[in-house]
Design a protein around this motif. Sequence first.
Motif, PDB file in Angstrom:
ATOM      1  N   VAL A   1    -108.288  25.203 -10.934  1.00  0.00           N
ATOM      2  CA  VAL A   1    -107.984  24.500  -9.678  1.00  0.00           C
ATOM      3  C   VAL A   1    -106.440  24.406  -9.680  1.00  0.00           C
ATOM      4  O   VAL A   1    -105.796  24.517 -10.765  1.00  0.00           O
ATOM      5  N   THR A   2    -106.113  24.103  -8.433  1.00  0.00           N
ATOM      6  CA  THR A   2    -104.692  23.774  -8.328  1.00  0.00           C
ATOM      7  C   THR A   2    -104.658  22.298  -8.308  1.00  0.00           C
ATOM      8  O   THR A   2    -105.630  21.558  -8.166  1.00  0.00           O
ATOM      9  N   GLU A   3    -103.172  21.845  -8.309  1.00  0.00           N
ATOM     10  CA  GLU A   3    -103.267  20.312  -8.436  1.00  0.00           C
ATOM     11  C   GLU A   3    -103.845  19.441  -7.462  1.00  0.00           C
ATOM     12  O   GLU A   3    -104.373  18.480  -7.642  1.00  0.00           O
ATOM     13  N   GLY A   4    -103.594  20.131  -6.150  1.00  0.00           N
ATOM     14  CA  GLY A   4    -104.074  19.518  -4.881  1.00  0.00           C
ATOM     15  C   GLY A   4    -105.515  19.422  -4.866  1.00  0.00           C
ATOM     16  O   GLY A   4    -106.120  18.348  -4.207  1.00  0.00           O
ATOM     17  N   ILE A   5    -106.304  20.439  -5.229  1.00  0.00           N
ATOM     18  CA  ILE A   5    -107.573  20.387  -5.355  1.00  0.00           C
ATOM     19  C   ILE A   5    -108.176  19.250  -6.467  1.00  0.00           C
ATOM     20  O   ILE A   5    -109.149  18.706  -5.957  1.00  0.00           O
TER      21      ILE A   5
ATOM     22  N   GLY B   1    -115.179  29.947 -12.823  1.00  0.00           N
ATOM     23  CA  GLY B   1    -114.827  30.270 -11.494  1.00  0.00           C
ATOM     24  C   GLY B   1    -113.379  29.624 -11.239  1.00  0.00           C
ATOM     25  O   GLY B   1    -112.785  28.930 -11.893  1.00  0.00           O
ATOM     26  N   PHE B   2    -113.018  29.659  -9.806  1.00  0.00           N
ATOM     27  CA  PHE B   2    -111.870  28.953  -9.422  1.00  0.00           C
ATOM     28  C   PHE B   2    -112.129  28.184  -7.917  1.00  0.00           C
ATOM     29  O   PHE B   2    -112.835  28.442  -7.388  1.00  0.00           O
ATOM     30  N   HIS B   3    -111.334  27.315  -7.702  1.00  0.00           N
ATOM     31  CA  HIS B   3    -111.038  26.716  -6.505  1.00  0.00           C
ATOM     32  C   HIS B   3    -109.502  26.541  -5.968  1.00  0.00           C
ATOM     33  O   HIS B   3    -108.760  25.755  -6.583  1.00  0.00           O
TER      34      HIS B   3
END
Length: 190
Positions: free
Chosen positions: A102-106, A84-86
Amino acid sequence: MPSNLPIEALRSDLSEALRAGNRAVLSAPTGSGKSTQVPQMLIDEGLIASGQEVIVLQPRRLAARMLARRVAEERGVQLGTEVGFHIRFDRVFGPQTRIKFVTEGILLRMMLSDPELLNVGAIVFDEFHERHLHGDLGIAMAKELQERSRRDLKLVVMSATLETEQLAAYLGDCAKLNAEGRLFPIEVRY
């Protein structure tokens, strides 16, 4: 199922390095399969405990979404199940997700809400040469977490153009792995 991408040559070396020291710096050219194959290797080689996730950091939202879709396709699963992804404003994952892009902020938000990251077995910092404040903060916090209380947490830092010596020294002289690319004949026609 192993791929025929150049990164496959490092499967056993990566597995051995992470069993020995839980940290690795991986350099491989664009198109070698780092982003799609390394997270799968961590699961398939039994490096991640059952019930734990591999978190793969991507500097861009589109990359996180597209890579998750590709890896789900390669594994023959529906996006949002095992893979999955977020990202900001969008999330597709569930309780059975083992690989999450995920992105770094997540990642930083995850660390704020669960400082021990108990359900995370590995963090893969992909495209690390694209230096951002969030990425630098993320690796510093992950390293501190690993040293303080999560010795089992695996850290993999990957890039096509990374200065591996300095980063490996920062991480404590961890394993440095390098995959070679493939050359294909080019024919110029006018």
